[in-house]
Scaffold this active site. Sequence first.
Site, PDB file in Angstrom:
ATOM      1  N   HIS A 297     -32.630   1.777  19.105  1.00 36.50           N
ATOM      2  CA  HIS A 297     -32.949   0.833  20.184  1.00 36.50           C
ATOM      3  C   HIS A 297     -32.843  -0.607  19.679  1.00 36.50           C
ATOM      4  CE1 HIS A 297     -35.471  -0.356  23.801  1.00 36.50           C
ATOM      5  NE2 HIS A 297     -35.648  -1.399  23.022  1.00 36.50           N
ATOM      6  N   GLU A 298     -33.465  -0.884  18.534  1.00 26.72           N
ATOM      7  CA  GLU A 298     -33.437  -2.254  18.018  1.00 26.72           C
ATOM      8  C   GLU A 298     -32.034  -2.638  17.545  1.00 26.72           C
ATOM      9  OE1 GLU A 298     -36.050  -3.849  18.745  1.00 26.72           O
ATOM     10  OE2 GLU A 298     -37.143  -2.011  19.221  1.00 26.72           O
ATOM     11  N   HIS A 301     -29.968  -3.791  20.381  1.00 30.76           N
ATOM     12  CA  HIS A 301     -30.339  -5.144  20.799  1.00 30.76           C
ATOM     13  C   HIS A 301     -29.539  -6.223  20.057  1.00 30.76           C
ATOM     14  CE1 HIS A 301     -33.485  -4.974  23.725  1.00 30.76           C
ATOM     15  NE2 HIS A 301     -34.337  -4.304  22.982  1.00 30.76           N
ATOM     16  N   GLU A 320     -34.060  -4.290  27.767  1.00 29.55           N
ATOM     17  CA  GLU A 320     -34.784  -3.124  27.261  1.00 29.55           C
ATOM     18  C   GLU A 320     -34.171  -1.821  27.766  1.00 29.55           C
ATOM     19  OE1 GLU A 320     -36.603  -3.528  24.906  1.00 29.55           O
ATOM     20  OE2 GLU A 320     -37.124  -5.650  25.058  1.00 29.55           O
TER      21      GLU A 320
END
Length: 856
Positions: A297-298, A301, A320
């Site tokens: 997830h990060e 980003h 998100e």
Amino acid sequence: MPGTNLTRNEAQERAALLAVDRYEIDLDLSGAPEGGTFRSATTVVFTAREAGSTFADLVADGVFEVLLNGAALDPAEVFADSRIALEGLVRGENELRVVADCRYTNSGEGLHRSVDPVDQQVYLYTQFEVPDARRVFACFEQPDLKATFRFTVTAPEGWTVISNAPTPEPKDGVWRFDPTPRVSTYITAIIAGPYHAVHSSWSSGERTVPLGLYCRPSLAEHLDAEALFAVTRQGFDWFEEKFDYPFPFAKYDQLFVPEFNAGAMENAGAVTIRDQYLFRSKVTDAAYEMRAETVLHELAHMWFGDLVTMEWWNDLWLNESFATYTSIACQAHAPGSHWPQAWTSFANQMKTWAYRQDQLPSTHPIMAEINDLDDVLVNFDGITYAKGASVLKQLVAYVGQDAFFRGVQAYFKRHAWGNTRLTDLLTALEETSGRDLKAWSAAWLETAGINVLRPEIAVDESGAITEFAIRQEAPALPAGAKGEPVLRPHRIAVGLYELREGALVRTDRVELDVDGARTPVPQLIGRARPDVLLLNDDDLSYAKVRLDPDSMAVVARHVGDFTESLPRALCWASAWDMTRDGEMATRDYLTLVLSGIDKERDIGVVQSLHRQVKLALDLYAAPDWRETGLATWSDAALARLRAADAGGDHQLAWARAFAATARTDAQLDLLAGLLDGSESVDGLEVDTELRWAFLSRLAATGRADEATIAAELARDATSAGERHAAAARAARPTPEAKAEAWASVVEHDKLPNALQEAVIGGFVQTDQRELLAPYTEKYFAAVKDVWNGRSHEMAQQVVAGLYPVVQVSRATLDATDAWLATAEPTPALRRLVTEARAGVERALHAQAADAAAEPR
């Protein structure tokens, strides 16, 4: 006065006036071992499109120097209320210099300072999202005023300093970093302390990206670097292929830091992650899957959020949701992934969170209206993350996966290092898919609430289907919610399942568009009715799904017999949703779980079922049957603990489930025996974390006193041990223990964030209702002052965590309503309390449904 708030209108006016070029930031952290404040000196160069005035943002204990274009301004006149007034800007280039003393925090906001009890060393890290870079340096704190950042940091000898740019060689304790690319203030970062480090790299062709992992030395033995690097490299490979854009930063560090409020934070090239993800004891594979999703997830980003950034916080959801969707997709589809069942976990956990959030009075469109910072601070919720990701999955089904990623690729190339709105992404997707997404966006992103899909089936005497349609409902939004219920277009699949040799096997699948109140499915006419007809098979859309009575009857007996994990998860999720809605009695849900959980192979689903059963029994069961249900569950948990494969994930999960509900003298004796070694279960290692789980239950039932807790803390004299001990002390069933815990959190504000969270968690025990009853009145007497006097993170912990959720009664609703009518809370505080009230109202409804059910 604005306090620490910032409105969208103010941000738009400032962005219309300014373009920010570069920051030079000098931080003196040499006094960090003593705490208090640190010196911050900032020079920012920016362009004004016309002569005028604006303001810079800063939260500081004191400001000593303000220079605007070389002219000294009086700090006493220009600095107030977290702002520095900037009058007399010239058209063209301007330069602002600010020297201030800023404060270390213990709340996980700004520059957080933590002391490790193992080595007594200080560890620092920054957390800036949403508006907390201004707690460390003067800045223009909004995402669309991007700039380059050059940090210079003075730190104690023996420390390491990490930032967004590659770590330089220090000279005389001074670390001078190269400038970053153009990024937003909220993704800059400083992490400093005597951190332990492991380095590696990822390579593609002739390009190599340095990788780093960091943690406190006391956790170094638990830093499973190769596993973490493997997941990271998998993400690099998959994202670069799907995004067709090279990783945008010079290096990629992941830093496991203490007392972190969230799961992780996407600081550009320097991701901070809660260090509970370094597992000190045995955990199930579900924990590793969750950690991997966080890592991915990060990493996602770095492109979506850091390279291309939202213009304003109303598009936070897109940041998100995109990271969530792509991280799950990577886990599910990347070659060699250890978690190909990731969409099962998503359906069972993330979407359950979304469904819950979407049925609260605070439900809002995915693209929420964010008027100011107070709005966004309470909007990191199940709609922003999980519903948004679900809708992105629906969008991918709607436009096609290849077209979706081609659109994403065009979006990155077109907007690299810039700021965007949702329309920029939709425009790119329209170009690559040929679909008009305006109506889709209006229906899915600009409206609130959830749809329900139900099958309508008719069969003839031979069992052939003569009619099949999908009925779509738009239930009324909860009282107080804004907007109107709407029907939406859904791309779904209908799965046909047959029971063959004891297994539920999918024999066919029909994919179609559902639109309007009733959608016929002519493809099924004339077919023999299968044993189970499952709407939204493969979980393509976002909707509550109901089974027809015949399918439900088969599922009730055979839910564990689906050969694939995802349809099982969808049926489990539907049953749980029905229980929360009062359509299935808690006692019937317990029966369903006990009939099928032994065949459930997905450990993440098993653990979700454990949590849901316990919650249902504690809050949704009829009070006069609750103890019967809890006794049934604790007996079942113990039996399955003893029967589970020795040393396996299921054994560990059942050990934790049993510890959470043990209640009889014999069961508590067993916990005590497992703790002191006089009892054992074959293959079960009672390691550090499991010891605390057993001890916490013993403390909550009055079987472990202060001396016992202190002895366990001496055995585990770590920061994790301190948290567990604080929770266990607060859990003790005595008036004195409750008063002490309450005072430490509500009447004083000295606890760091992690200890405050632990005390709150221990204080609220569902089987201590009478003991906790006096705190309902105390809560409403104190909550507004807490909100007004604490930082956002610390206040939200108290407001949400200490609401009297276990007092499921009309009296609790009346007390809440009286407070809401007279206290004049801020919108953010009103939202949090209203959400908590909705939980009690739902529990009352579910209890009534359970009371009306057949006795068990």
